[in-house]
Design an enzyme around this catalytic site. Sequence first.
Site, PDB file in Angstrom:
ATOM      1  N   SER A 121       5.924 -10.428   2.145  1.00 13.37           N
ATOM      2  CA  SER A 121       4.697 -10.210   3.150  1.00 13.37           C
ATOM      3  C   SER A 121       4.502 -11.884   3.486  1.00 13.37           C
ATOM      4  O   SER A 121       3.422 -12.010   4.139  1.00 13.37           O
ATOM      5  CB  SER A 121       3.590  -9.649   2.200  1.00 13.37           C
ATOM      6  N   GLU A 152       5.732  -3.804  10.167  1.00  7.12           N
ATOM      7  CA  GLU A 152       6.063  -5.008  11.227  1.00  7.12           C
ATOM      8  C   GLU A 152       7.532  -5.535  11.147  1.00  7.12           C
ATOM      9  O   GLU A 152       7.989  -5.377   9.814  1.00  7.12           O
ATOM     10  CB  GLU A 152       5.220  -6.095  10.613  1.00  7.12           C
ATOM     11  N   ASN A 211      -1.357  -9.955   8.376  1.00  2.67           N
ATOM     12  CA  ASN A 211      -1.671 -10.924   7.210  1.00  2.67           C
ATOM     13  C   ASN A 211      -2.340 -12.169   7.605  1.00  2.67           C
ATOM     14  O   ASN A 211      -3.256 -12.717   7.150  1.00  2.67           O
ATOM     15  CB  ASN A 211      -0.798 -11.098   6.054  1.00  2.67           C
TER      16      ASN A 211
HETATM   17  N1  CAA Z   1       0.159   7.024  -2.092  1.00  4.87           N
HETATM   18  C1  CAA Z   1       0.124   8.171  -1.428  1.00  4.87           C
HETATM   19  N2  CAA Z   1      -0.822   8.801  -0.841  1.00  4.87           N
HETATM   20  C2  CAA Z   1      -2.050   7.954  -1.029  1.00  4.87           C
HETATM   21  C3  CAA Z   1      -2.368   7.096  -1.774  1.00  4.87           C
HETATM   22  C4  CAA Z   1      -1.340   6.593  -2.401  1.00  4.87           C
HETATM   23  N3  CAA Z   1      -1.078   5.458  -3.023  1.00  4.87           N
HETATM   24  N4  CAA Z   1      -3.430   6.640  -1.769  1.00  4.87           N
HETATM   25  C5  CAA Z   1      -4.158   7.528  -1.005  1.00  4.87           C
HETATM   26  N5  CAA Z   1      -3.288   8.407  -0.519  1.00  4.87           N
HETATM   27  C6  CAA Z   1      -3.665   9.587   0.407  1.00  4.87           C
HETATM   28  C7  CAA Z   1      -4.467  10.527  -0.392  1.00  4.87           C
HETATM   29  O1  CAA Z   1      -3.593  11.304  -1.067  1.00  4.87           O
HETATM   30  C8  CAA Z   1      -5.052  11.296   0.592  1.00  4.87           C
HETATM   31  O2  CAA Z   1      -4.251  12.261   1.338  1.00  4.87           O
HETATM   32  P1  CAA Z   1      -4.521  13.466   2.215  1.00  4.87           P
HETATM   33  O3  CAA Z   1      -5.477  13.275   3.338  1.00  4.87           O
HETATM   34  O4  CAA Z   1      -3.327  14.045   2.731  1.00  4.87           O
HETATM   35  O5  CAA Z   1      -5.116  14.163   1.219  1.00  4.87           O
HETATM   36  C9  CAA Z   1      -5.293   9.927   1.769  1.00  4.87           C
HETATM   37  O6  CAA Z   1      -4.269   8.990   1.516  1.00  4.87           O
HETATM   38  C10 CAA Z   1      -6.677   9.576   1.761  1.00  4.87           C
HETATM   39  O7  CAA Z   1      -6.619   9.046   0.448  1.00  4.87           O
HETATM   40  P2  CAA Z   1      -8.307   9.184  -0.368  1.00  4.87           P
HETATM   41  O8  CAA Z   1      -9.002  10.570   0.293  1.00  4.87           O
HETATM   42  O9  CAA Z   1      -8.094   9.556  -1.810  1.00  4.87           O
HETATM   43  O10 CAA Z   1      -9.023   8.029  -0.166  1.00  4.87           O
HETATM   44  P3  CAA Z   1      -9.505   7.433   1.256  1.00  4.87           P
HETATM   45  O11 CAA Z   1      -9.647   8.239   2.330  1.00  4.87           O
HETATM   46  O12 CAA Z   1     -10.433   6.188   0.686  1.00  4.87           O
HETATM   47  O13 CAA Z   1      -8.289   6.468   1.585  1.00  4.87           O
HETATM   48  C11 CAA Z   1      -6.847   4.583   1.544  1.00  4.87           C
HETATM   49  C12 CAA Z   1      -7.323   5.591   0.786  1.00  4.87           C
HETATM   50  C13 CAA Z   1      -5.785   5.325   2.436  1.00  4.87           C
HETATM   51  C14 CAA Z   1      -6.079   3.469   0.570  1.00  4.87           C
HETATM   52  C15 CAA Z   1      -7.848   3.778   2.579  1.00  4.87           C
HETATM   53  O14 CAA Z   1      -8.920   3.621   1.705  1.00  4.87           O
HETATM   54  C16 CAA Z   1      -7.310   2.928   3.354  1.00  4.87           C
HETATM   55  O15 CAA Z   1      -6.700   2.818   4.238  1.00  4.87           O
HETATM   56  N6  CAA Z   1      -7.527   1.539   2.780  1.00  4.87           N
HETATM   57  C17 CAA Z   1      -7.270   0.358   3.363  1.00  4.87           C
HETATM   58  C18 CAA Z   1      -5.721   0.079   3.081  1.00  4.87           C
HETATM   59  C19 CAA Z   1      -5.104  -1.094   3.730  1.00  4.87           C
HETATM   60  O16 CAA Z   1      -5.593  -1.821   4.410  1.00  4.87           O
HETATM   61  N7  CAA Z   1      -3.931  -1.334   3.376  1.00  4.87           N
HETATM   62  C20 CAA Z   1      -2.939  -2.664   3.984  1.00  4.87           C
HETATM   63  C21 CAA Z   1      -3.185  -3.561   3.002  1.00  4.87           C
HETATM   64  S1  CAA Z   1      -2.440  -5.287   3.419  1.00  4.87           S
HETATM   65  C22 CAA Z   1      -0.752  -4.948   2.780  1.00  4.87           C
HETATM   66  O17 CAA Z   1      -0.426  -4.156   2.093  1.00  4.87           O
HETATM   67  C23 CAA Z   1       0.488  -5.935   3.397  1.00  4.87           C
HETATM   68  C24 CAA Z   1       0.305  -7.063   2.491  1.00  4.87           C
HETATM   69  O18 CAA Z   1       1.418  -7.690   2.706  1.00  4.87           O
HETATM   70  C25 CAA Z   1      -0.548  -7.732   1.715  1.00  4.87           C
END
Ligand code: CAA
Length: 292
Positions: free
Chosen positions: A128, A161, A200
């Site tokens: 990343s 990406e 990022n």
């Molecule tokens: N693995 C698998 N599935 C997951 C999971 C995981 N770790 N975490 C959540 N889920 C699934 C849940 O099971 C749920 O699935 P269903 O809809 O099928 O039931 C769904 O995702 C939604 O989860 P929750 O209802 O528990 O919680 P939520 O609605 O708050 O969603 C989240 C959780 C998907 C993490 C959401 O909060 C989100 O999109 N957050 C932002 C995440 C983000 O921005 N990520 C990018 C980070 S940058 C990066 O990663 C790159 C880098 O290089 C740093």
Amino acid sequence: RERVTGSRARALERVGVDGAGAIGGGILEGVAKAGVPVVVRVISASAVYCGRARVEASLGNAFERGKLQTAARDAAVERITWTTDLGDLAGCGLVIEAAVENLDLKRTIFAELDVVVGADTILATNTSSIPVVDIAMASARPEQVIGVHFFNPAPVMKLVEVIATERSSDEVVATASTFVADVLGKRVVPSPDRAGFVVNALLVPYLCQAIAMFDRGHASAGDIDDAMVMGAGHPMGPLALADLIGLDVCLSAAESLHEEYADAFYAPPALLRRMVAAGHLGRKSGRGFHTY
Ligand code: CAA
């Protein structure tokens, strides 16, 4: 879905993943669920044990939530081969490296992969924050090296990406992009080999601003997060998101942006450095801006 189509794209019938941490585990789960056999290399027998437990628990959760039938869950588990021997990645058309963010380690892995994989194998890094070309040049075949950057949690996030370096061949980029889009069902955004790629480059400065704001006592961690969730419609607040990503990963991404653009705006906040030095890495260590 086993066969990938697309102009200049080749079929990939077996994929390798090196590393089964948070992102590596999510990637290999996606590949197995998409019907493609996947070979996973980790560094030790205990890493096999932990990686397998995490991936099978995640597949089990999908089953319990009614997202995966019993047969599909069992078939996905069957498609995953665990190994500690890099040589077992030999038959893979694509190998995705998902080791920790350490340039020397990644360069060593790519040099070792060169010796074991076939002449046509595409070598991809999920870095990343490290310029992909710096990793590619450790390989004797830099034209076959690209970046494929997944997002956390990988089973849920729709974006990947795909990063072509100055040396990547068009055919390699087309094959990997077609696989990610058509087989894994992700949205591909072609990204330049520049620090932060697209996401990022925008996200990490925002997270750093939130950390600096918290450090100045501008507002509490809970209030900053609630403000962005409830006031700006984000799925989670910036400090909770930094904890999810891992504060060490945030720090190396911020350092990479700072180094590339030589602009103080990108400098990682002092508090982020101190927290990483203290071992407070976010969710994975149990403590970051919040406690888990
Ligand atoms: N693995 C698998 N599935 C997951 C999971 C995981 N770790 N975490 C959540 N889920 C699934 C849940 O099971 C749920 O699935 P269903 O809809 O099928 O039931 C769904 O995702 C939604 O989860 P929750 O209802 O528990 O919680 P939520 O609605 O708050 O969603 C989240 C959780 C998907 C993490 C959401 O909060 C989100 O999109 N957050 C932002 C995440 C983000 O921005 N990520 C990018 C980070 S940058 C990066 O990663 C790159 C880098 O290089 C740093």
